[in-house]
Enzyme design. Structure first.
Site, PDB file in Angstrom:
ATOM      1  CE  LYS A 113       0.767 120.903 106.192  1.00  0.00           C
ATOM      2  NZ  LYS A 113       1.678 120.661 107.309  1.00  0.00           N
ATOM      3  N   GLY A 174       8.125 123.833 112.752  1.00  0.00           N
ATOM      4  CA  GLY A 174       9.297 123.245 113.390  1.00  0.00           C
ATOM      5  C   GLY A 174       9.928 124.108 114.475  1.00  0.00           C
ATOM      6  CB  ALA A 205       3.067 124.681 111.787  1.00  0.00           C
ATOM      7  N   GLY A 206       4.147 124.481 114.758  1.00  0.00           N
ATOM      8  CA  GLY A 206       4.602 125.278 115.890  1.00  0.00           C
ATOM      9  C   GLY A 206       4.537 124.591 117.237  1.00  0.00           C
ATOM     10  CG  ASN A 227       6.666 115.633 111.271  1.00  0.00           C
ATOM     11  OD1 ASN A 227       6.571 115.405 110.086  1.00  0.00           O
ATOM     12  ND2 ASN A 227       7.528 114.941 112.006  1.00  0.00           N
ATOM     13  CB  THR A 228       9.369 119.154 114.480  1.00  0.00           C
ATOM     14  OG1 THR A 228       9.252 119.405 113.085  1.00  0.00           O
ATOM     15  CG2 THR A 228      10.829 119.222 114.871  1.00  0.00           C
TER      16      THR A 228
END
Lengths: 291, 67
Positions: A113, A174, A205-206, A227-228
């Site tokens: 990635k 994040g 992301a986001g 992830n977050t």
């Protein structure tokens, strides 16, 4: 004949030479405990997890390694180049990741990635450095999954440079703001897939909540990487399960083909055979009669 | 003794020290790591035959949680 109550089986997600059973890719960062991470990964039903490459901590001989908590028979690892701010560093980190994964005999050794950042406050990608690193890594034999902004022209450039998948951000890393510009994502999907419908586009992301995941899939994304949103949820395991269901819901909603949006209502019950009268508001006569 | 940079720390090691010696003395499980010497990756099968030299910069990296 009774129709089956089970929907038609979805195809697995193909990214280059890799085939993933789940369309959800999850990160392994920011968890409070490694046990909590392991349980969350399981609840997400994902089969592909991202990992970062960092200096071995020389002072902590007792420290548990992340890999003690990741079942390498279950998960394909996807090493990232997070924290790199130029092409040279990104290539260097990608090669070190490949070296570790080769030793582990994990199938993820040949992909990466790619993330080349421009600024530590926004964590937005540096487009020029990203493109340069992408070309170099492709030349070096990597299958490059390339993190980028949601700029359609940049996405086209990365695909042309040989990226195996393009991964536009929904919003900053994040930030939990979801997909801020669905129109850009629509254009990216149209441009990258018009002559190559299987080309993987992954929203990376986001994501903040499960509905963001469903929206990404409904727009036509092939996968979502997050992830977050799981790791920092109040209950990560429950959120991981929600993300799994949102993946299925969004993907099935996309495949099933949604109804067009209309300005006016359409009755679900038949108009024919009504025993009651209606006010004819819709043809304006009721409004006009008040004049 | 030689002075090397070992993961960014100035470190004194005896002459003849190999990458293998370094990793073992630091207690690093070599299954999970990769080694770079002066920006060049050292393949695992060369750890035992690669000796470090004065001012070498050695980086030992592993996988950690990330997104």
């Amino acid at each position: 004949m009774v129709a089956s109550s089970e929907p038609a089986q979805d195809k697995p997600l193909k990214i280059g030479t890799h085939t993933l059973e789940s369309r959800l890719i999850v990160g392994t960062g920011k968890y409070e405990t490694l046990d909590g991470m392991r349980a969350s990964l399981l609840a997400s039903q994902s089969r592909c997890v991202t990992v970062a490459i960092r200096r071995e901590r020389l002072y902590d001989g007792q420290g548990k390694n992340l890999l003690d908590f990741i079942d390498l028979d279950r998960y394909t690892l996807l090493p990232n180049t997070a924290g790199c701010y130029n092409a040279i560093d990104a290539v260097r980190v990608a090669r070190l990741g490949r070296e570790i994964l080769k030793t582990l005999e994990n199938p993820g050794f040949d992909w990466v990635k790619l993330e080349v950042l421009g600024d530590s406050k926004t964590l937005l990608p540096d487009p020029l450095a990203t493109l340069e690193a992408c070309s170099r890594l492709v030349d070096d034999g990597f299958q490059v999954l390339c993190y980028t902004s949601d700029d359609p022209i940049m996405a086209v450039r990365l695909k042309a440079a040989g990226a195996t998948a393009v991964m536009p951000a929904g919003s900053p890393i994040g930030s939990g703001q979801g997909i801020l510009n669905p129109n850009n994502l629509r254009i990216i999907l149209e441009y990258l897939k018009s002559e190559d419908p299987e080309y993987p586009v992954i929203v990376d992301a986001g994501v903040g909540s499960a509905s963001d995941v469903s929206i990404a899939f409904e727009l036509g994304a092939d996968g979502v990487l997050l992830n977050t949103a799981i790791a920092h949820a109040k209950d990560p395991v429950m959120m991981a399960s929600a993300m799994h269901h949102a993946t299925l819901a969004g993907r099935q909603s996309f495949l099933a083909g949604r109804i067009p949006k209309r300005l006016y209502a359409q009755a679900s019950s038949p108009e024919e055979g009504l025993i009651t009268s209606r006010p004819h508001l819709s043809d304006g006569s009721a409004v006009r009669s008040t004049n | 003794m030689l002075t090397i940079q070992f993961n960014g720390q100035p470190t004194s090691v005896p002459e003849g020290t190999t990458i293998e010696d370094l990793i073992q003395s630091a207690g690093i499980p070599s299954r999970f790591c990769a080694v770079e010497r002066n920006l060049e990756i050292v393949p695992k099968n060369r750890y035992a035959m690669t000796t470090v030299e004065e001012n070498d910069s050695i980086e030992v990296v592993t996988l950690v949680g990330g997104g």
